[in-house]
Structures are given as C-alpha cells and as structure tokens.
Design a protein around this motif. Sequence first.
Motif, mmCIF file in Angstrom:
data_model
loop_
_atom_site.group_PDB
_atom_site.id
_atom_site.type_symbol
_atom_site.label_atom_id
_atom_site.label_comp_id
_atom_site.label_asym_id
_atom_site.label_seq_id
_atom_site.Cartn_x
_atom_site.Cartn_y
_atom_site.Cartn_z
ATOM 1 N N THR A 97 4.314 -1.790 9.019
ATOM 2 C CA THR A 97 5.179 -0.623 8.921
ATOM 3 C C THR A 97 4.397 0.665 9.156
ATOM 4 O O THR A 97 4.840 1.538 9.894
ATOM 5 C CB THR A 97 5.833 -0.594 7.528
ATOM 6 N N SER A 98 3.251 0.796 8.517
ATOM 7 C CA SER A 98 2.438 2.003 8.693
ATOM 8 C C SER A 98 1.584 1.836 9.939
ATOM 9 O O SER A 98 1.017 0.771 10.172
ATOM 10 C CB SER A 98 1.540 2.229 7.481
ATOM 11 N N THR A 99 1.538 2.888 10.747
ATOM 12 C CA THR A 99 0.808 2.763 12.012
ATOM 13 C C THR A 99 -0.388 3.705 12.117
ATOM 14 O O THR A 99 -1.153 3.624 13.064
ATOM 15 C CB THR A 99 1.752 3.038 13.204
ATOM 16 N N ARG A 109 6.108 7.912 2.516
ATOM 17 C CA ARG A 109 5.570 6.887 3.404
ATOM 18 C C ARG A 109 6.639 5.820 3.598
ATOM 19 O O ARG A 109 7.279 5.381 2.648
ATOM 20 C CB ARG A 109 4.310 6.245 2.805
ATOM 21 N N THR A 110 6.819 5.404 4.823
ATOM 22 C CA THR A 110 7.816 4.376 5.115
ATOM 23 C C THR A 110 7.332 3.034 4.573
ATOM 24 O O THR A 110 6.159 2.683 4.712
ATOM 25 C CB THR A 110 8.038 4.280 6.628
ATOM 26 N N VAL A 111 8.256 2.328 3.966
ATOM 27 C CA VAL A 111 7.935 1.039 3.350
ATOM 28 C C VAL A 111 8.691 -0.048 4.090
ATOM 29 O O VAL A 111 9.849 0.138 4.470
ATOM 30 C CB VAL A 111 8.315 1.093 1.852
ATOM 31 N N VAL A 129 -5.985 7.653 0.675
ATOM 32 C CA VAL A 129 -5.751 7.445 2.102
ATOM 33 C C VAL A 129 -4.993 6.135 2.278
ATOM 34 O O VAL A 129 -5.490 5.066 1.901
ATOM 35 C CB VAL A 129 -7.088 7.395 2.889
ATOM 36 N N ASP A 130 -3.776 6.233 2.815
ATOM 37 C CA ASP A 130 -2.985 5.039 3.155
ATOM 38 C C ASP A 130 -3.386 4.628 4.572
ATOM 39 O O ASP A 130 -3.590 5.488 5.429
ATOM 40 C CB ASP A 130 -1.491 5.377 3.096
ATOM 41 N N THR A 131 -3.540 3.349 4.809
ATOM 42 C CA THR A 131 -3.928 2.880 6.147
ATOM 43 C C THR A 131 -2.951 1.802 6.606
ATOM 44 O O THR A 131 -2.276 1.181 5.785
ATOM 45 C CB THR A 131 -5.355 2.281 6.161
ATOM 46 N N LYS A 167 0.834 -1.217 0.000
ATOM 47 C CA LYS A 167 0.000 0.000 0.000
ATOM 48 C C LYS A 167 0.865 1.262 0.000
ATOM 49 O O LYS A 167 0.677 2.156 -0.814
ATOM 50 C CB LYS A 167 -0.934 0.013 1.230
ATOM 51 N N SER A 168 1.830 1.308 0.927
ATOM 52 C CA SER A 168 2.646 2.521 1.036
ATOM 53 C C SER A 168 3.565 2.684 -0.173
ATOM 54 O O SER A 168 3.831 3.797 -0.616
ATOM 55 C CB SER A 168 3.452 2.498 2.334
ATOM 56 N N THR A 169 4.031 1.550 -0.698
ATOM 57 C CA THR A 169 4.846 1.600 -1.913
ATOM 58 C C THR A 169 4.058 2.264 -3.031
ATOM 59 O O THR A 169 4.570 3.123 -3.758
ATOM 60 C CB THR A 169 5.242 0.162 -2.336
HETATM 61 MG MG LIG Z 1 2.306 0.823 4.792
#
Ligand SMILES: [Mg+2]
Length: 297
Positions: free
Chosen positions: A183-185, A169-171, A206-208, A156-158
């Motif tokens: 990874t995503s919080t 966004r951190t991957v 929206v990244d979750t 997702k973040s990628t």
């Molecule tokens: Mg993520």
Amino acid sequence: MRARELGRKSVVVGDRVSLVGDVSGADGALARIVRIVERRSVLRRTADDDENTAEGRHERVVVANADQLVIVSALADPPPRTGFIDRCLVAAYDAGIEPLLCLTKADLAGPDQVVGYYAELELPYVLVRPDSDLDALRTLLAGRVSVLVGHSGVGKSTLVNRLVPDALRTVGVVSAIGRGRHTSTSAVALRLPRTPDADGDPGWIVDTPGVRSFGLAHVSAESLLHGFPDLVEGTVDCPPNCPHTPDEADCALDAWVANGKADERRLASYRRLLASRSGDADPREPERNPGDPLAGS
Ligand SMILES: [Mg+2]
Ligand SMILES: Nc1nc2c(ncn2[C@@H]2O[C@H](COP(=O)(O)OP(=O)(O)OP(=O)(O)O)[C@@H](O)[C@H]2O)c(=O)[nH]1
C-alpha cells in the motif's frame, strides 16, 4: 528543489540539508537544497528486484540519520518470519542503529514463539494490538529518529496513523494468502506529536513501503556475525579465518550451541544467511526459518 550538482538520488528521507532561497514555507515559496549534512547513520538494503542478474541487485539507502530501527512483524496475517527479523538485525548493527522489535496484531496470536527465539538477545520489544495504548512505544521513540521496516501488510502505516493522528497514511488490506498489497510506496518522515505528560522532543517516525526481503549483499561476511550477538562469544575458540560454515569441522559454534550457550535455531539462521550470500540458499524463501509458522509449507 535540489541543486543539480547534487545528483538525482543524493537526498534521502532523514537527510539534514542546507537550504538557500525562500525558506518561509509559504505557498509558492522556492528554496533550493545546496548541501547534504554528513550523515550520522545510513540504513541500506540490497534490493532484490531481480536476483538473477548482477544489475538487479543494487544497494538502496532506506533512510539517513536514523537512531532506531523498528522491525515491525505481525504475529499473524502475515505470519512472523524470524529469518527476516534476523536480517534486519544484521542491517541495524551494521549501520550502528539500535533495533527495536515491534510485534503487531497481538490480538490474533501470542508472542511466545518469536520472543522465545530472541531470549538470548537483549532485544527490546513491544506488543501492539488495535486497542493497546502506545505509551511504552512512545517512550521508546522519544528524542530519536526511528524507522519502521517490515513486510507489506504487517501494520506499519496503521501504527503511524495511531502515533501521528494527522498522518493520513493509507492503510491496505491483507490478501487471503497473508500478504499485504504494498500500500505504501514511498518513505515519509513524520514528527511525533507532543503528549501532555511528557516533556522534551517526542521524536520522528519514518514509515517505509513494505519489503519482500531485506537484502544484505552489501554487508561483509564478517559483519553478518554482529547481527548475532548471542553467537559472537562462541567464535573465540574458532581457528583463524574460520568461515563458520557447517562443513568447517573446527568451527567452535557447534560446541557453543551444543553446550546450551545459544539457541541452535539462531546458529542455523546465521548459517542460512552465510549460505544465501554464497548463492547456495533457496532464493524463493530467503527469510523463512525452520520453526516459523508455516515453515515447511
Ligand atoms: Mg504502509
Ligand atoms: N487484527 C489486526 N489487524 C491489524 C493490526 N494492525 C494493522 N492491521 C491491519 O493490517 C492491514 C495492513 O495494515 P497496513 O498498516 O496497511 O500495513 P503496512 O505495513 O503499512 O503495509 P505496506 O504499506 O503494504 O507495507 C490493515 O487491514 C490493518 O487494519 C492489528 O494490530 N491487529
């Protein structure tokens, strides 16, 4: 700041709010959220942090005002789970949000199995690999608010970083057992950039954080069926108040599937969801359907 009378969990990502104070956005400016505008849609999931206690199953708002639920599933590493996708579809229909299936890591495995499973549904999908251009996806995202949901490590973040180059966004990495590292919080809404060849609003994404499962305890048994539009018509010949469970001899869904009107795996998935609500299902693998890669392992 949030006005105290709004309460601690009142504002969620995607909310539109009224502000008073210094809305210049300058460094040190202070504005206060005083009102939350009525939501157009609310995507909920029941958290399963602790399935064994009633308190453990609480309902969470994932995002407000989303128009589109982008169900992100990797084709490998971690392998796709149609049971998970089915749950997301139920949540989308329940919230009145349009679903879009986004199959990532298409460089690692082909989409035929997953796409074949949804053949009966008019479910739009896009394939993503590291080198694919994202124009088709950008077109589907334009003009609306889209929320990405999926297991940890599906990319997702990628994807967000590719869509919004300054998103940062951190991957994470996927561990040997095929699970991401969460990874995503927190959820973050980002405005998509304008592209030279498209006019109009490019939309919001929206990244979750990755979820282990998409709990549906907040959805009524009747509404579950809406996530299975390929089965709905088959229930017309059911007796009144048919529970659609396998032990209901007169349930018309068995004949519907036997006559080739829908895929038997879809009926099995629907019934697994019904069973999971009544507590009969194996809670350890709530969204693995027979036929999914590694289904029996
Ligand atoms: Mg993520
Ligand atoms: N081969 C391949 N790897 C990918 C692709 N997309 C993402 N990855 C890798 O998958 C791993 C996890 O990606 P993330 O973007 O952190 O996944 P996420 O869904 O945001 O995970 P959470 O934040 O934990 O929910 C990273 O190592 C990515 O480089 C793809 O299309 N192909």
